[in-house]
Design a protein around this motif. Structure first.
Motif, PDB file in Angstrom:
ATOM      1  N   ASP A   7       0.813  -1.220   0.000  1.00  0.00           N
ATOM      2  CA  ASP A   7       0.000   0.000   0.000  1.00  0.00           C
ATOM      3  C   ASP A   7       0.840   1.261   0.000  1.00  0.00           C
ATOM      4  O   ASP A   7       0.413   2.308  -0.501  1.00  0.00           O
ATOM      5  N   ARG A   8       2.041   1.191   0.581  1.00  0.00           N
ATOM      6  CA  ARG A   8       2.937   2.349   0.660  1.00  0.00           C
ATOM      7  C   ARG A   8       4.102   2.242  -0.312  1.00  0.00           C
ATOM      8  O   ARG A   8       5.145   2.858  -0.105  1.00  0.00           O
ATOM      9  N   GLY A   9       3.901   1.502  -1.394  1.00  0.00           N
ATOM     10  CA  GLY A   9       4.970   1.321  -2.366  1.00  0.00           C
ATOM     11  C   GLY A   9       5.452   2.622  -2.969  1.00  0.00           C
ATOM     12  O   GLY A   9       6.652   2.795  -3.237  1.00  0.00           O
ATOM     13  N   ASP A  10       4.547   3.581  -3.190  1.00  0.00           N
ATOM     14  CA  ASP A  10       4.935   4.869  -3.756  1.00  0.00           C
ATOM     15  C   ASP A  10       5.865   5.627  -2.812  1.00  0.00           C
ATOM     16  O   ASP A  10       6.781   6.335  -3.248  1.00  0.00           O
ATOM     17  N   LEU A  11       5.639   5.466  -1.509  1.00  0.00           N
ATOM     18  CA  LEU A  11       6.482   6.148  -0.518  1.00  0.00           C
ATOM     19  C   LEU A  11       7.898   5.579  -0.513  1.00  0.00           C
ATOM     20  O   LEU A  11       8.877   6.319  -0.345  1.00  0.00           O
ATOM     21  N   LEU A  12       8.017   4.271  -0.718  1.00  0.00           N
ATOM     22  CA  LEU A  12       9.328   3.638  -0.738  1.00  0.00           C
ATOM     23  C   LEU A  12      10.183   4.148  -1.897  1.00  0.00           C
ATOM     24  O   LEU A  12      11.402   4.257  -1.782  1.00  0.00           O
ATOM     25  N   ARG A  13       9.530   4.459  -3.018  1.00  0.00           N
ATOM     26  CA  ARG A  13      10.267   4.905  -4.193  1.00  0.00           C
ATOM     27  C   ARG A  13      10.654   6.385  -4.130  1.00  0.00           C
ATOM     28  O   ARG A  13      11.539   6.837  -4.845  1.00  0.00           O
ATOM     29  N   LYS A  14       9.985   7.146  -3.249  1.00  0.00           N
ATOM     30  CA  LYS A  14      10.228   8.586  -3.192  1.00  0.00           C
ATOM     31  C   LYS A  14      11.163   8.999  -2.064  1.00  0.00           C
ATOM     32  O   LYS A  14      11.946   9.925  -2.205  1.00  0.00           O
ATOM     33  N   ILE A  15      11.055   8.329  -0.910  1.00  0.00           N
ATOM     34  CA  ILE A  15      11.810   8.720   0.280  1.00  0.00           C
ATOM     35  C   ILE A  15      12.667   7.558   0.743  1.00  0.00           C
ATOM     36  O   ILE A  15      12.214   6.405   0.770  1.00  0.00           O
ATOM     37  N   HIS A  16      13.895   7.858   1.138  1.00  0.00           N
ATOM     38  CA  HIS A  16      14.788   6.813   1.639  1.00  0.00           C
ATOM     39  C   HIS A  16      14.734   6.770   3.164  1.00  0.00           C
ATOM     40  O   HIS A  16      15.095   7.727   3.839  1.00  0.00           O
ATOM     41  N   PHE A  17      14.232   5.671   3.701  1.00  0.00           N
ATOM     42  CA  PHE A  17      14.181   5.444   5.143  1.00  0.00           C
ATOM     43  C   PHE A  17      14.039   3.945   5.371  1.00  0.00           C
ATOM     44  O   PHE A  17      13.683   3.210   4.441  1.00  0.00           O
ATOM     45  N   PRO A  18      14.322   3.458   6.570  1.00  0.00           N
ATOM     46  CA  PRO A  18      14.207   2.013   6.831  1.00  0.00           C
ATOM     47  C   PRO A  18      12.795   1.508   6.558  1.00  0.00           C
ATOM     48  O   PRO A  18      11.818   2.027   7.105  1.00  0.00           O
ATOM     49  N   ASN A  19      12.678   0.483   5.735  1.00  0.00           N
ATOM     50  CA  ASN A  19      11.366  -0.016   5.314  1.00  0.00           C
ATOM     51  C   ASN A  19      10.524  -0.562   6.454  1.00  0.00           C
ATOM     52  O   ASN A  19       9.289  -0.526   6.408  1.00  0.00           O
ATOM     53  N   TYR A  20      11.178  -1.088   7.486  1.00  0.00           N
ATOM     54  CA  TYR A  20      10.429  -1.699   8.588  1.00  0.00           C
ATOM     55  C   TYR A  20       9.550  -0.690   9.310  1.00  0.00           C
ATOM     56  O   TYR A  20       8.598  -1.059  10.006  1.00  0.00           O
ATOM     57  N   ILE A  21       9.873   0.605   9.162  1.00  0.00           N
ATOM     58  CA  ILE A  21       9.088   1.649   9.827  1.00  0.00           C
ATOM     59  C   ILE A  21       7.640   1.631   9.346  1.00  0.00           C
ATOM     60  O   ILE A  21       6.713   1.903  10.112  1.00  0.00           O
ATOM     61  N   ILE A  22       7.432   1.288   8.073  1.00  0.00           N
ATOM     62  CA  ILE A  22       6.072   1.254   7.528  1.00  0.00           C
ATOM     63  C   ILE A  22       5.230   0.217   8.256  1.00  0.00           C
ATOM     64  O   ILE A  22       4.097   0.484   8.668  1.00  0.00           O
TER      65      ILE A  22
END
Length: 276
Positions: free
Chosen positions: A96-111
Motif C-alpha cells: 500500500d505504501r509502495g509509492d512512498l518507498l520509491r520517493k523517500i529513503h528510510f528504513p522499510n520496517y518503519i512502515i
C-alpha cells in the motif's frame, strides 16, 4: 554514556520522525470520512462483542458460569481484533505504501511498525473501555494488573513478527493475503475467546486444551484476562500444564516469531521498491 545516547539519537532521529508521522497519518486515515471518526475504535469491538454475547452466550450457552465471563469475552474480543488488524494491515502495508518507498529513503520496517502501532493505539482505547466496564461487571482488579504490561508487549511483539513476515511474503506472493484470512479464521476458533477453556476440558478434550494454551496467541490473551480481570476464574498456561519448561514454549515462540519476521524482512526489504 551521554555521548552514546546522543549518537543513538542522531542516528535514529530521522527514522523516529518518519515513524511518528506515519503513525499519525495511518490513524487519521483509518477513520477519515466517517461521521463518528475515532469513536469507531470503541464502537466496533463493542458491537462485535454484543453479537457474540447474544449468539454464543445467550443462545448457544457458551459460558463457564462465572460472573466475569461477559467482561472476559469483551477483553478477548478487543485483544483478538488487535492481533487480526495489526497482522492484516501490516501484511499489506508495504504494498500500500509502495509509492512512498520509491520517493523517500528510510528504513522499510518503519512502515510495518507504524501500522501495527496504530492498531496498538486502538487497543489502548479499547482496554480503557474494558477496565471501565469491568468496574460494573465483577472484575477483580489486583496488583496483577501490573503484569498486563509485559503481556501487552509480548502480544505486540508477536503481532509485529507475524506482520513483518507476512508483509515480506505479500510483496512477492499476493496469495498470502487469502491464505492468511483462512488461517486467521481457524486460529480464532482455536483460541478460547467466544468459549471458555473449561468447556473444552469438560467435554473430555483436556489434551486439546493444553495444546491450545501452548499457542502464543492463546497464552497471551489468557494471561491478560487472568491478570486484568479475574485471577480466580481465568486459568493460565502455568496452571494447566504441569511441565514448567513446556510452559515457556509460547513465550519462546513469540520471541522466535519476532526474530524470524525481522530476519526475513531484512533479507528481502532491499528489493521491495524494485519489485513494486
Amino acid at each position: 554514556m551521554k555521548q552514546f545516547v546522543n549518537r543513538l539519537q542522531n542516528r535514529y532521529h530521522y527514522a523516529l520522525v518518519v515513524f511518528k508521522e506515519l503513525v499519525k497519518t495511518n490513524f487519521k486515515l483509518r477513520y477519515q470520512g466517517s461521521f463518528l471518526g475515532v469513536l469507531w475504535s470503541v464502537l466496533q469491538p463493542l458491537m462485535l462483542f454484543a453479537v457474540m454475547y447474544v449468539v454464543f452466550v445467550k443462545f448457544l450457552k457458551f459460558s463457564d458460569g462465572t460472573p466475569t465471563f461477559p467482561i472476559s469475552l469483551l477483553c478477548g474480543t478487543c485483544l483478538w481484533q488487535f492481533f487480526a488488524e495489526s497482522t492484516g494491515m501490516g501484511m499489506r502495508s508495504i504494498v500500500d505504501r509502495g509509492d512512498l518507498l520509491r520517493k523517500i529513503h528510510f528504513p522499510n520496517y518503519i512502515i510495518v511498525a507504524s501500522t501495527t502501532m496504530g492498531s496498538m493505539i486502538s487497543l489502548a482505547i479499547n482496554l480503557a473501555v474494558v477496565i471501565l466496564f469491568g468496574t460494573f461487571a465483577h472484575a477483580h482488579y489486583t496488583w496483577r494488573v501490573l503484569l498486563v504490561i509485559p503481556s501487552i508487549i509480548q502480544l505486540y511483539a508477536l503481532s509485529l513478527g507475524v506482520a513483518l513476515l507476512l508483509g515480506s511474503l505479500y510483496v512477492y506472493f499476493r496469495d498470502i493475503g487469502h491464505i492468511w484470512e483462512v488461517l486467521l479464521q481457524a486460529l480464532f476458533y482455536a483460541t478460547p475467546i467466544i468459549y471458555p477453556i473449561s468447556m473444552v476440558i469438560d467435554r473430555g478434550y483436556g489434551w486439546a486444551a493444553k495444546v491450545m494454551m501452548l499457542m502464543p496467541a492463546t497464552q497471551t490473551i489468557m494471561d491478560i484476562r487472568h491478570n486484568l480481570i479475574s485471577p480466580e476464574y481465568v486459568p493460565t498456561v502455568w496452571q494447566m500444564v504441569n511441565n514448567k519448561w513446556l510452559c515457556l514454549l509460547p513465550y519462546v515462540a513469540s520471541v522466535f516469531i519476532l526474530w524470524l519476521g525481522i530476519h526475513v524482512f531484512r533479507k528481502y526489504s532491499a528489493k521491495f521498491a524494485e519489485v513494486l
